[in-house]
Design an enzyme around this catalytic site. Structure first.
Site, mmCIF file in Angstrom:
data_model
loop_
_atom_site.group_PDB
_atom_site.id
_atom_site.type_symbol
_atom_site.label_atom_id
_atom_site.label_comp_id
_atom_site.label_asym_id
_atom_site.label_seq_id
_atom_site.Cartn_x
_atom_site.Cartn_y
_atom_site.Cartn_z
ATOM 1 N N CYS A 1 -2.249 9.452 2.649
ATOM 2 C CA CYS A 1 -1.685 8.894 1.357
ATOM 3 C C CYS A 1 -2.984 9.016 0.041
ATOM 4 O O CYS A 1 -2.133 9.062 -1.026
ATOM 5 C CB CYS A 1 -1.569 7.330 1.268
ATOM 6 S SG CYS A 1 -2.986 6.665 2.120
ATOM 7 N N GLU B 1 0.909 -1.134 0.003
ATOM 8 C CA GLU B 1 0.079 -0.098 0.006
ATOM 9 C C GLU B 1 0.920 1.173 0.068
ATOM 10 O O GLU B 1 1.474 1.583 1.072
ATOM 11 C CB GLU B 1 -0.997 0.033 1.264
ATOM 12 C CG GLU B 1 -1.800 -1.325 1.366
ATOM 13 C CD GLU B 1 -3.033 -1.203 0.371
ATOM 14 O OE1 GLU B 1 -3.301 -0.051 -0.083
ATOM 15 O OE2 GLU B 1 -3.638 -1.900 0.122
HETATM 16 P P1 NAD Z 1 7.936 4.869 5.058
HETATM 17 O O1 NAD Z 1 8.025 4.057 3.768
HETATM 18 O O2 NAD Z 1 9.185 5.718 5.311
HETATM 19 O O3 NAD Z 1 7.916 3.809 6.440
HETATM 20 C C1 NAD Z 1 6.899 2.975 6.590
HETATM 21 C C2 NAD Z 1 7.361 1.759 7.506
HETATM 22 O O4 NAD Z 1 8.479 1.224 6.759
HETATM 23 C C3 NAD Z 1 7.867 2.502 8.899
HETATM 24 O O5 NAD Z 1 7.185 1.746 9.670
HETATM 25 C C4 NAD Z 1 9.612 2.374 8.626
HETATM 26 O O6 NAD Z 1 9.977 2.287 9.735
HETATM 27 C C5 NAD Z 1 9.341 1.029 7.783
HETATM 28 N N1 NAD Z 1 10.687 0.976 7.044
HETATM 29 C C6 NAD Z 1 11.579 1.835 6.893
HETATM 30 N N2 NAD Z 1 12.703 1.698 6.175
HETATM 31 C C7 NAD Z 1 12.569 0.200 5.932
HETATM 32 C C8 NAD Z 1 13.280 -0.651 5.240
HETATM 33 N N3 NAD Z 1 14.404 -0.493 4.679
HETATM 34 N N4 NAD Z 1 12.803 -2.120 5.357
HETATM 35 C C9 NAD Z 1 11.507 -2.326 6.145
HETATM 36 N N5 NAD Z 1 10.768 -1.425 6.667
HETATM 37 C C10 NAD Z 1 11.270 -0.050 6.663
HETATM 38 O O7 NAD Z 1 6.674 5.675 5.082
HETATM 39 P P2 NAD Z 1 6.154 6.489 6.132
HETATM 40 O O8 NAD Z 1 6.640 7.975 5.925
HETATM 41 O O9 NAD Z 1 5.797 6.056 7.289
HETATM 42 O O10 NAD Z 1 4.495 7.180 5.308
HETATM 43 C C11 NAD Z 1 4.310 7.678 4.324
HETATM 44 C C12 NAD Z 1 4.063 7.171 3.087
HETATM 45 O O11 NAD Z 1 3.354 6.000 3.104
HETATM 46 C C13 NAD Z 1 3.827 7.857 2.049
HETATM 47 O O12 NAD Z 1 4.264 7.895 0.770
HETATM 48 C C14 NAD Z 1 2.329 7.703 1.931
HETATM 49 O O13 NAD Z 1 1.521 8.101 0.708
HETATM 50 C C15 NAD Z 1 2.505 6.121 2.083
HETATM 51 N N6 NAD Z 1 0.857 5.551 2.650
HETATM 52 C C16 NAD Z 1 0.194 4.821 1.731
HETATM 53 C C17 NAD Z 1 -0.821 4.402 2.515
HETATM 54 C C18 NAD Z 1 -1.732 3.573 1.788
HETATM 55 O O14 NAD Z 1 -2.666 2.890 1.951
HETATM 56 N N7 NAD Z 1 -1.447 3.169 0.135
HETATM 57 C C19 NAD Z 1 -1.604 4.728 3.496
HETATM 58 C C20 NAD Z 1 -0.486 5.684 4.258
HETATM 59 C C21 NAD Z 1 0.852 6.120 3.975
#
Ligand code: NAD
Length: 474
Positions: free
Chosen positions: A254, A220
């Site tokens: 998002c 997602e």
């Molecule tokens: P992010 O990708 O930075 O982090 C998401 C999660 O991944 C966190 O728990 C983080 O600790 C973890 N993470 C970070 N690096 C990682 C790695 N190398 N391997 C595995 N896990 C890792 O995203 P964010 O800043 O928390 O959220 C914002 C983003 O999420 C935006 O792009 C937004 O559009 C998207 N988002 C999508 C949805 C959806 O339903 N499609 C919903 C909410 C947010």
């Protein structure tokens, strides 16, 4: 973090996974009553700890009103749980399938079997609902869960760990806290399925890790979700609904409208209507209590840089909610509109994820469609206007995860609709029956009868075999 600590993490996480899988293999798929009880427990705990939840989210954001948390997190969670409970019996029922004619007498059916242990990685922007809705869906499908919430919402992560491990015990639901390095270790575990919600760039890393163990993924992700203002749109209504979708959680959503495509003759009218809508929604501008802060100084600086880059490259920046109370420490970002944004500006290349709205003008609807199709496939698309040719064209010739017509965000809260992205905005879906199926294995079962024509196709071949073949090749 040192290599030593990472190895320790890996060891601890593998041990939890192995305990959960052993328990799953021992107990098999939980019965309907048990799954309903699990969901009831979750609902009761969330409702009982409402205040604690609202406080945790307020602490994580710096300022997030209890209303924002109630409407954007608690209501969707409770409604999702109610929906899962209502539909579970029907989804769990084996589904009869037809057998081929020469197997008449035998039976074929599909059973939705739990996958086993589901890994869930969740983001900070809706740190409660984007952890608990996938979790409730995975439990409804009969699985065990390991959850890795975001380190950028630490109060919520701590709350989730306490609440969930109290409710279910660590061999049913385990919460692992930590940052990107823990996330990377988590993503390399051999789960039965991994559901990731977060940015597109991290999504790619997660999928790569999962591929090493052939772990199927639901991703997602984010992206730039466009709004198309059709030629016949009611501009005032559209502006109000776009402002609501853009400024809820200060744009850190998002599926927030990322930019708006407006017929060129309507750009100034839209700008005035948008400004008026922002004033109605937030009468004290960014000083309004109900206007959420940006999650961190790093994210605030990123937004400032995006706007500065657009300004430097010639865009017009319009502050649509001037306020005298622009205290830095509140980490609030003034809503702005950007006119004359061009494709060389970072604001038109990156997901904005903040209260900044580029207004891009178009001459005809084909131009608007081409603009969208020149970019990665968005998570959501919004169209405002009547059911005419322009709308039909936009819907038929663009591809996005979901669509809301004449509003923003609202497809997300339709529990019966699948929710998910496509291409750069993700893969797979949850919500609706699709969510239950994402966390289940559709196991096809064939039950042979004592006799049917299929048996004549085995040696020794005889006259009946020839008759059967003639019949089947007919
Ligand atoms: P992010 O990708 O930075 O982090 C998401 C999660 O991944 C966190 O728990 C983080 O600790 C973890 N993470 C970070 N690096 C990682 C790695 N190398 N391997 C595995 N896990 C890792 O995203 P964010 O800043 O928390 O959220 C914002 C983003 O999420 C935006 O792009 C937004 O559009 C998207 N988002 C999508 C949805 C959806 O339903 N499609 C919903 C909410 C947010």
């Amino acid at each position: 973090m040192t290599a030593h600590v990472l190895v320790k993490d890996e060891f601890l996480l593998s041990r939890i996974l192995s305990r959960q899988r052993t328990a799953f293999d021992r107990d098999g798929a939980p019965a309907l009553d048990q799954r309903k009880a699990d969901l009831r427990k979750l609902k009761a705990a969330v409702l009982a700890r409402r205040k604690e939840i609202e406080d945790a989210l307020n602490a994580d954001f710096g300022n997030r009103s209890a209303y924002e948390t109630r409407i954007m997190e608690l209501v969707p969670i409770i409604q999702s749980i109610n929906y899962l409970k209502r539909n579970l019996r029907a989804w769990m029922r084996p589904e009869r399938r037809r057998v081929a004619i020469h197997f008449t007498g035998a039976r074929a059916y599909v059973v939705q079997q739990p996958l086993g242990v589901i890994g869930i990685i969740s983001p900070w922007n809706y740190p409660l609902s984007l952890a608990l809705i996938p979790l409730a869906t995975a439990l409804a499908a009969g699985n065990r869960v390991m959850l890795k919430p975001s380190e950028l919402a630490p109060a919520t992560a701590t709350f989730l760990k306490r609440m969930l491990e109290d409710l279910y015990g660590e061999d049913r639901v385990s919460v692992v806290t930590g940052g990107a390095d823990v996330g990377a270790t988590f993503a390399s575990l051999p789960f039965d399925h991994l559901a990731f919600t977060g940015s597109t760039s991290v999504g790619k890393l997660v999928m790569k890790k999962a591929a090493e163990n052939l772990v199927p993924v639901t991703l997602e992700l984010g992206g730039k979700s466009p709004v198309v203002l059709g030629p016949d749109a009611d501009i005032e209504t559209a502006a109000m609904r776009i402002a609501y979708g853009k400024l809820a959680n200060a744009g850190q959503t998002c599926i927030a409208p990322d930019y708006v495509l407006v017929p060129d003759k309507n750009a100034e009218t839209f700008l005035s209507a948008y400004r008026a809508s922002v004033a109605t929604l937030y009468p004290n501008g960014i000083a309004s209590d109900t206007y959420t802060s940006i999650i961190s100084t790093r994210h605030l600086d990123r937004l400032r840089d995006l706007v500065a880059d657009a300004k430097k490259k010639g865009a017009r920046i319009v502050d649509v909610a001037p306020s005298t109370d622009a205290r830095n420490e509140s980490r609030k970002f003034t809503p702005v509109v950007i006119l004359g944004a061009t494709s060389d500006m970072a604001i038109m290349r990156e997901e904005i994820f903040g209260p900044v709205l580029p207004v891009v003008t178009y001459r005809n609807i084909d131009g608007a469609i081409a603009f969208i199709n020149d970019r990665p496939r968005p998570l959501a698309l919004y169209y405002f206007g009547g059911d005419g040719e322009a709308r039909r064209n936009v819907l038929a010739r663009t591809t996005s995860g979901n669509v809301t017509i004449n509003d923003t965000l609202m497809h997300y809260v339709q529990n019966a609709l699948p929710f998910g992205g496509i291409g750069g905005s993700g893969m797979g879906a949850y919500h609706g029956p699709e969510g239950f199926k994402s966390f289940s294995h559709a196991k096809g079962i064939f039950e042979q009868s004592r006799w049917n024509l299929g048996g004549t196709l085995r040696p020794p071949f005889d006259r009946l075999t020839d008759m059967a073949i003639r019949y089947l090749l007919w």
